[in-house]
Design a protein around this motif. Structure first.
Motif, short mmCIF file in Angstrom:
data_model
loop_
_atom_site.label_atom_id
_atom_site.label_comp_id
_atom_site.label_asym_id
_atom_site.label_seq_id
_atom_site.Cartn_x
_atom_site.Cartn_y
_atom_site.Cartn_z
N SER A 259 -30.35 -30.08 16.51
CA SER A 259 -31.31 -31.13 16.80
C SER A 259 -30.60 -32.33 17.39
O SER A 259 -29.38 -32.46 17.28
CB SER A 259 -32.05 -31.54 15.52
OG SER A 259 -31.15 -32.09 14.58
N LYS B 66 -30.86 -36.51 17.36
CA LYS B 66 -31.48 -37.62 16.65
C LYS B 66 -31.29 -38.92 17.41
O LYS B 66 -30.45 -39.03 18.29
CB LYS B 66 -30.89 -37.74 15.25
CG LYS B 66 -31.20 -36.55 14.38
CD LYS B 66 -30.81 -36.81 12.96
CE LYS B 66 -31.19 -35.62 12.13
NZ LYS B 66 -32.07 -35.91 11.06
N SER B 67 -32.06 -39.91 17.01
CA SER B 67 -31.93 -41.25 17.59
C SER B 67 -30.60 -41.85 17.15
O SER B 67 -29.91 -41.33 16.27
CB SER B 67 -33.07 -42.14 17.11
OG SER B 67 -32.97 -42.35 15.71
N ASN B 68 -30.23 -42.97 17.76
CA ASN B 68 -28.98 -43.63 17.40
C ASN B 68 -28.94 -44.02 15.93
O ASN B 68 -27.89 -43.98 15.30
CB ASN B 68 -28.74 -44.86 18.27
CG ASN B 68 -28.39 -44.50 19.69
OD1 ASN B 68 -28.01 -43.37 19.96
ND2 ASN B 68 -28.53 -45.44 20.59
N SER B 69 -30.07 -44.41 15.38
CA SER B 69 -30.11 -44.79 13.97
C SER B 69 -30.10 -43.58 13.05
O SER B 69 -29.82 -43.69 11.87
CB SER B 69 -31.36 -45.64 13.68
OG SER B 69 -32.52 -44.84 13.79
N GLY B 70 -30.48 -42.43 13.59
CA GLY B 70 -30.54 -41.21 12.80
C GLY B 70 -31.85 -41.05 12.05
O GLY B 70 -32.03 -40.10 11.30
N LYS B 71 -32.78 -41.96 12.26
CA LYS B 71 -34.06 -41.90 11.55
C LYS B 71 -35.06 -40.96 12.20
O LYS B 71 -35.94 -40.43 11.54
CB LYS B 71 -34.68 -43.30 11.47
CG LYS B 71 -33.87 -44.26 10.62
CD LYS B 71 -34.53 -45.62 10.61
CE LYS B 71 -33.72 -46.62 9.80
NZ LYS B 71 -34.32 -47.95 9.83
N THR B 72 -34.95 -40.76 13.50
CA THR B 72 -35.92 -39.97 14.23
C THR B 72 -35.25 -38.76 14.88
O THR B 72 -34.20 -38.91 15.50
CB THR B 72 -36.59 -40.82 15.34
OG1 THR B 72 -37.15 -41.98 14.75
CG2 THR B 72 -37.66 -40.04 16.06
N THR B 73 -35.85 -37.59 14.72
CA THR B 73 -35.38 -36.40 15.41
C THR B 73 -36.18 -36.26 16.69
O THR B 73 -37.40 -36.15 16.65
CB THR B 73 -35.55 -35.15 14.54
OG1 THR B 73 -34.81 -35.33 13.33
CG2 THR B 73 -35.07 -33.91 15.26
N TYR B 74 -35.49 -36.29 17.83
CA TYR B 74 -36.16 -36.22 19.12
C TYR B 74 -36.43 -34.81 19.58
O TYR B 74 -37.46 -34.52 20.15
CB TYR B 74 -35.33 -36.94 20.20
CG TYR B 74 -35.49 -38.43 20.12
CD1 TYR B 74 -36.67 -39.03 20.48
CD2 TYR B 74 -34.45 -39.23 19.69
CE1 TYR B 74 -36.83 -40.39 20.42
CE2 TYR B 74 -34.60 -40.59 19.62
CZ TYR B 74 -35.79 -41.17 19.98
OH TYR B 74 -35.94 -42.52 19.91
N THR B 75 -35.50 -33.94 19.38
CA THR B 75 -35.68 -32.58 19.86
C THR B 75 -34.93 -31.62 18.97
O THR B 75 -33.93 -31.97 18.35
CB THR B 75 -35.21 -32.43 21.33
OG1 THR B 75 -35.50 -31.12 21.78
CG2 THR B 75 -33.73 -32.68 21.47
N THR B 76 -35.44 -30.41 18.87
CA THR B 76 -34.77 -29.36 18.11
C THR B 76 -34.75 -28.09 18.96
O THR B 76 -35.58 -27.92 19.85
CB THR B 76 -35.51 -29.05 16.79
OG1 THR B 76 -36.84 -28.64 17.09
CG2 THR B 76 -35.52 -30.25 15.87
#
Length: 115
Positions: free
Chosen positions: A69, A71-81
């Motif tokens: 996967s 993730k965003s820079n913050s790690g809070k959001t998964t953008y793609t898997t």
């Protein structure tokens, strides 16, 4: 260390041609049937390590499962898997959720970041 895999079939006789091309859903179901029948643990972390370390055989081809996967820079959001099965014969069958537009590709949010 990978253990010897056991043959899993989709109900066809050995050597019988497939009715249609192999799909991700067919391969994924065979993978989970194999994992549920062979994995010695039900603990999530141990089971994940076991799945990562083992390959299985489906209709005469050895398959390895690859997942990842972004993730965003913050790690809070998964953008793609992505989830792929890589065959010993070179075939790759998988699914990808797709990569969203980043801000450099969005004129409304292009803040002049270098390409």
């Amino acid at each position: 260390m990978p253990q010897p895999s056991q043959e899993v079939t989709d109900g066809r006789a050995v050597g019988e041609p497939a009715a249609s091309a192999l799909t991700f859903d067919t391969l994924n179901k065979a993978w989970w049937d194999w994992v549920n029948a062979n994995c010695p643990s039900r603990a999530k972390r141990t089971r994940g390590k076991w799945m990562h370390a083992n390959v299985f055989t489906f209709d005469g081809t050895t398959w390895e499962r690859d997942r990842g996967s972004m993730k965003s820079n913050s790690g809070k959001t998964t953008y793609t898997t992505h989830e792929n099965f890589i065959g010993g014969d070179g075939r790759v069958i998988g699914r990808d959720s797709g990569i969203p537009l980043n801000r450099r590709n969005d004129p409304a949010r292009d803040w002049g970041l270098p390409d």
